[in-house]
Design an enzyme around this catalytic site. Structure first.
Site, PDB file in Angstrom:
ATOM      1  CE  LYS A   1      -5.719  -4.273   2.850  1.00  0.00           C
ATOM      2  NZ  LYS A   1      -6.143  -3.758   1.540  1.00  0.00           N
TER       3      LYS A   1
ATOM      4  CD  GLN B   1      -3.281   0.221   0.413  1.00  0.00           C
ATOM      5  OE1 GLN B   1      -3.581  -0.947   0.598  1.00  0.00           O
ATOM      6  NE2 GLN B   1      -3.942   0.983  -0.446  1.00  0.00           N
TER       7      GLN B   1
ATOM      8  CG  ASP C   1      -8.904  -5.885   1.174  1.00  0.00           C
ATOM      9  OD1 ASP C   1      -8.410  -5.347   0.184  1.00  0.00           O
ATOM     10  OD2 ASP C   1      -8.650  -7.063   1.471  1.00  0.00           O
TER      11      ASP C   1
END
Ligand code: NDP
Length: 442
Positions: A125, A110, A165
């Site tokens: 995350k 990321q 996600d």
């Protein structure tokens, strides 16, 4: 031993039990060598040691009650990896496979992905090993509230802004946002992927899938090819897969496969997306039901979609879902382009096989960055207390994906070979973050 190899050895020793994280680190380190070795500043500032070690890793207990009144406990994670260029930003994954290695690989990726978007967002995350499948509405709500009870201590609109996600869509974001507001008494854009009535951005739902197809189109065009009339194989049937299919169809391609964790469908006439959306978005059912409803389709509960002949392959389900055997099969079937909608869906050997066969390959960091880019646009709209129209956000998304393609392609041309988009994305993403880290001191 060279600096980069020393760091690799230390990171591998320190994270010996984290294969997915090491896979992601290896891919980055092996491709940024030309820039790292051309400038001593990276070593002097210990940039590689610092970029491979998260700022902090938060792990916590999530107690919740099931419908029978039993107390259940899951483990939660939030990895705040790097905030050199903006607040931590990255999704939350709810899936039984979630562990520290998986969240760290996603957080590490990321950093570079967010950098490539050109927007001011750092890398993070999170998630949990909670399995949302088969849970009631009440159980999902109870879990999401408990998860946010702890997470709320660590996040904020200018600190860390999570999103969805796998297993986290609009419903889960809504419950988490409600709990954050309840605890903090602050109405702020602390999560993205929110509903449209309370600060969400138009186009966010579609953004990752649309962005994937936009960048694949940029890549095809740059190589004298186009998307119209091409046959496309897609894996997954979740958020990314559905909107990648929609955009590919809008641009004149034929999508012939989709899948879930139980099996996959092949519809030689072209997938009917209304049926898929009804099964997945409305009924939360299994992809098998498609073949019961559409006569031209076949359902398979073994093998993978990659055995079907296609021009373009878009893996949109999960990590390591396309291995070297799949890659060889696709190459034998004359695939021309692969775009990674999921994070790290291709194994290292599969990527090598594509690149050595001159298949155009766009890695996840660049290819699926449209989702986080529109999340950053959602943050901007929240700060401005304004909402932009669907077309306005879609136009910005198109521009951002074009920009990502150009940065990736330019870095590939300068440091690797013109179509080595893996090196290009890693190098372009790295340069911006490393420069910011050096400027800010240790
Ligand atoms: P969803 O939960 O909406 O869908 C995931 C899809 O992949 C489902 O069809 C699911 O099937 C399938 N799947 C998940 N795990 C597995 C597995 N272990 N084996 C086989 N199939 C599996 O998630 P998203 O569409 O949001 O995410 C898909 C990928 O895209 C992930 O890698 C995610 O990290 C990445 N991504 C998502 C972004 C977003 O904006 N949503 C942004 C950038 C990347 P089943 O229902 O049976 O589990």
């Amino acid at each position: 031993m060279k600096y980069i190899d020393e760091v690799r050895q230390t990171v591998a020793a320190r994270n010996a039990d984290q294969p997915e994280f090491m896979q992601a680190v290896d891919e980055v380190l092996s491709t940024i060598r030309p820039v790292v070795e051309s400038n001593d500043l990276y070593k002097q500032n210990a940039i590689l040691e610092r970029i491979t070690e998260p700022d902090r890793q938060i792990m916590f207990r999530i107690p919740w009650t099931d419908d029978k009144g039993n107390l259940r406990v899951n483990r939660g994670y939030r990895i705040q990896f790097n905030n050199a260029i903006g607040p931590y930003k990255g999704g939350l994954r709810l899936h039984p496979s979630v562990n520290l290695s998986i969240i760290k690989f996603l957080g590490f990726e990321q950093i570079f992905k967010n950098s490539l978007t050109g927007l001011p967002i750092g890398g993070g995350k999170g998630g949990s090993d909670f399995d949302p499948k088969g849970k009631s509405e009440r159980e999902i709500r109870d879990f999401c509230q408990s998860f946010m009870t702890e997470l709320s201590r660590h996040i904020g609109a200018d600190t860390d802004v999570p999103a969805g996600d796998i297993g986290v869509g609009g419903r889960e974001i809504g419950y988490m946002f409600g709990q954050y507001k309840r605890i903090k008494n602050i109405y702020e854009g602390v999560l993205t992927g929110k509903g449209l009535t309370y600060g969400g951005s138009l186009t966010r739902t579609e953004a990752t899938g649309y962005g994937l197809v936009y960048i694949v189109e940029n890549m095809l065009n740059a190589n004298g090819l186009g998307i119209k009339g091409k046959t496309v194989a897609i894996s997954g049937s979740g958020n990314v897969a559905i909107y990648a299919a929609q955009k590919a169809m809008q641009l004149g391609a034929k999508v012939v496969t989709m899948s879930d964790s139980n099996g996959w469908i092949y519809d030689p006439k072209g997938i009917d997306l209304d049926v898929v959306r009804d099964i997945k978005e409305v009924k939360r059912g299994r992809i098998k039901e498609y073949a019961d409803r559409v006569k031209s389709a076949e359902y398979h509960d073994s093998g993978r979609v990659w055995q079907v002949k296609c021009d373009i392959a878009l893996p949109c389900a999960t990590q390591n879902e396309l291995d070297v055997q799949d890659a060889k099969q696709l190459i034998a079937n004359k695939v021309i382009a692969v775009g990674e909608g999921a994070n790290m869906p291709s194994t290292t050997e599969a990527i090598n096989a594509f690149q050595s066969s001159d298949v155009l390959f766009m890695p996840a960091k660049a290819a699926n960055a449209g989702g986080v880019a529109v999340s950053a646009l959602e943050m901007s709209q929240n700060s401005l207390r304004l909402s932009w129209t669907f077309d306005e956000v879609d136009e910005r998304l198109k521009g951002i994906m074009k920009g990502i393609f150009e940065k990736t392609s330019d870095a590939a041309k300068t440091y690797a070979k013109p179509t080595d988009y893996v090196s290009g994305a890693n190098i372009a993403g790295f340069l911006k973050v490393a420069t910011a880290m050096i400027a800010q001191g240790v």
